[in-house]
Design a protein around this motif. Structure first.
Motif, PDB file in Angstrom:
ATOM      1  N   SER A 171       0.783  -1.217   0.000  1.00  0.00           N
ATOM      2  CA  SER A 171       0.000   0.000   0.000  1.00  0.00           C
ATOM      3  C   SER A 171       0.831   1.292   0.000  1.00  0.00           C
ATOM      4  CB  SER A 171      -0.961  -0.016   1.186  1.00  0.00           C
ATOM      5  OG  SER A 171      -1.797   1.106   1.138  1.00  0.00           O
ATOM      6  N   PRO A 172       1.852   1.464   0.855  1.00  0.00           N
ATOM      7  CA  PRO A 172       2.626   2.715   0.800  1.00  0.00           C
ATOM      8  C   PRO A 172       3.305   2.931  -0.556  1.00  0.00           C
ATOM      9  CG  PRO A 172       3.067   1.577   2.859  1.00  0.00           C
ATOM     10  CD  PRO A 172       2.270   0.635   1.986  1.00  0.00           C
ATOM     11  N   ALA A 173       3.834   1.875  -1.136  1.00  0.00           N
ATOM     12  CA  ALA A 173       4.471   1.994  -2.447  1.00  0.00           C
ATOM     13  C   ALA A 173       3.431   2.306  -3.512  1.00  0.00           C
ATOM     14  CB  ALA A 173       5.223   0.716  -2.793  1.00  0.00           C
ATOM     15  N   ARG A 174       2.263   1.702  -3.402  1.00  0.00           N
ATOM     16  CA  ARG A 174       1.186   1.954  -4.361  1.00  0.00           C
ATOM     17  C   ARG A 174       0.719   3.410  -4.271  1.00  0.00           C
ATOM     18  NH1 ARG A 174      -3.325  -2.254  -3.901  1.00  0.00           N
ATOM     19  NH2 ARG A 174      -1.708  -3.490  -4.867  1.00  0.00           N
ATOM     20  N   GLU A 175       0.604   3.906  -3.049  1.00  0.00           N
ATOM     21  CA  GLU A 175       0.190   5.296  -2.869  1.00  0.00           C
ATOM     22  C   GLU A 175       1.230   6.261  -3.423  1.00  0.00           C
ATOM     23  OE1 GLU A 175      -0.957   6.114   1.161  1.00  0.00           O
ATOM     24  OE2 GLU A 175      -2.237   4.337   1.239  1.00  0.00           O
ATOM     25  N   ALA A 176       2.511   5.969  -3.208  1.00  0.00           N
ATOM     26  CA  ALA A 176       3.576   6.830  -3.733  1.00  0.00           C
ATOM     27  C   ALA A 176       3.576   6.804  -5.259  1.00  0.00           C
ATOM     28  CB  ALA A 176       4.930   6.375  -3.185  1.00  0.00           C
ATOM     29  N   MET A 177       3.367   5.632  -5.840  1.00  0.00           N
ATOM     30  CA  MET A 177       3.310   5.513  -7.292  1.00  0.00           C
ATOM     31  C   MET A 177       2.138   6.322  -7.836  1.00  0.00           C
ATOM     32  SD  MET A 177       2.711   2.111  -9.652  1.00  0.00           S
ATOM     33  CE  MET A 177       1.104   1.799  -8.914  1.00  0.00           C
TER      34      MET A 177
ATOM     35  N   ASP B 144       0.586   8.846  -6.418  1.00  0.00           N
ATOM     36  CA  ASP B 144       0.847  10.265  -6.198  1.00  0.00           C
ATOM     37  C   ASP B 144       1.769  10.819  -7.280  1.00  0.00           C
ATOM     38  OD1 ASP B 144       0.684  12.709  -4.632  1.00  0.00           O
ATOM     39  OD2 ASP B 144       2.808  12.327  -4.162  1.00  0.00           O
ATOM     40  N   ALA B 145       2.844  10.081  -7.599  1.00  0.00           N
ATOM     41  CA  ALA B 145       3.787  10.534  -8.628  1.00  0.00           C
ATOM     42  C   ALA B 145       3.102  10.595 -10.000  1.00  0.00           C
ATOM     43  CB  ALA B 145       4.992   9.603  -8.684  1.00  0.00           C
ATOM     44  N   LEU B 146       2.284   9.609 -10.314  1.00  0.00           N
ATOM     45  CA  LEU B 146       1.607   9.606 -11.611  1.00  0.00           C
ATOM     46  C   LEU B 146       0.632  10.773 -11.741  1.00  0.00           C
ATOM     47  CD1 LEU B 146       0.963   5.801 -12.092  1.00  0.00           C
ATOM     48  CD2 LEU B 146       2.410   7.253 -13.505  1.00  0.00           C
ATOM     49  N   PHE B 147      -0.123  11.059 -10.676  1.00  0.00           N
ATOM     50  CA  PHE B 147      -1.115  12.125 -10.742  1.00  0.00           C
ATOM     51  C   PHE B 147      -0.490  13.512 -10.682  1.00  0.00           C
ATOM     52  CE2 PHE B 147      -4.017   8.756  -8.964  1.00  0.00           C
ATOM     53  CZ  PHE B 147      -4.726   8.592 -10.139  1.00  0.00           C
ATOM     54  N   THR B 148       0.480  13.704  -9.789  1.00  0.00           N
ATOM     55  CA  THR B 148       1.037  15.044  -9.610  1.00  0.00           C
ATOM     56  C   THR B 148       2.149  15.370 -10.604  1.00  0.00           C
ATOM     57  OG1 THR B 148       2.557  14.244  -7.910  1.00  0.00           O
ATOM     58  CG2 THR B 148       0.439  15.132  -7.161  1.00  0.00           C
ATOM     59  N   ASP B 149       3.055  14.450 -10.830  1.00  0.00           N
ATOM     60  CA  ASP B 149       4.213  14.737 -11.683  1.00  0.00           C
ATOM     61  C   ASP B 149       3.947  14.512 -13.164  1.00  0.00           C
ATOM     62  OD1 ASP B 149       5.501  15.206  -9.302  1.00  0.00           O
ATOM     63  OD2 ASP B 149       6.518  13.256  -9.259  1.00  0.00           O
ATOM     64  N   HIS B 150       3.079  13.571 -13.483  1.00  0.00           N
ATOM     65  CA  HIS B 150       2.884  13.203 -14.877  1.00  0.00           C
ATOM     66  C   HIS B 150       1.490  13.525 -15.420  1.00  0.00           C
ATOM     67  CE1 HIS B 150       6.775  11.257 -14.849  1.00  0.00           C
ATOM     68  NE2 HIS B 150       6.423  10.647 -13.731  1.00  0.00           N
ATOM     69  N   GLY B 151       0.625  14.053 -14.587  1.00  0.00           N
ATOM     70  CA  GLY B 151      -0.687  14.492 -15.055  1.00  0.00           C
ATOM     71  C   GLY B 151      -1.660  13.383 -15.408  1.00  0.00           C
ATOM     72  N   ALA B 152      -1.459  12.199 -14.843  1.00  0.00           N
ATOM     73  CA  ALA B 152      -2.393  11.095 -15.113  1.00  0.00           C
ATOM     74  C   ALA B 152      -3.767  11.448 -14.557  1.00  0.00           C
ATOM     75  CB  ALA B 152      -1.884   9.803 -14.475  1.00  0.00           C
TER      76      ALA B 152
END
Length: 92
Positions: A5-11, A13-21
């Motif tokens: 779960s923590p790794a999934r949440e970090a992934m 977060d990175a996809l939504f905030t950094d890459h605009g998914a």
């Protein structure tokens, strides 16, 4: 591979905030193979290096209580073939 779960949440977060998914769907690759074949019901057999997972899926939902794990994988098959080849060569 099951992402904790923590790794999934970090992934996510990175996809939504950094890459605009705009959306994310985390799913096991054998289930994608079933969907790709045009089916949503079937039995998935995932053979790994050391073990095999057998997963029943009905209408796109995994029946988690019926998932089986066998302590038999590709390494075991390779070992048996190797031993057979060695025995054959030695008996030649």
């Amino acid at each position: 591979m099951r992402v904790q779960s923590p790794a999934r949440e970090a992934m996510a977060d990175a996809l939504f905030t950094d890459h605009g998914a705009v959306a994310l769907w985390v799913v096991a690759s054998p289930l994608l193979a079933l969907f790709n074949s045009g089916r949503d019901t079937g039995v998935l057999v995932d053979v790994g290096y050391r073990n095999t997972h057998i997963t029943p899926v009905v209408d796109g939902y995994t029946l988690l209580k019926d998932v089986e794990r066998l302590e038999l994988g590709g390494k075991h098959v390779t070992d048996v073939i190797h031993e057979s080849m060695v025995s054959f060569v030695l008996s030649w």
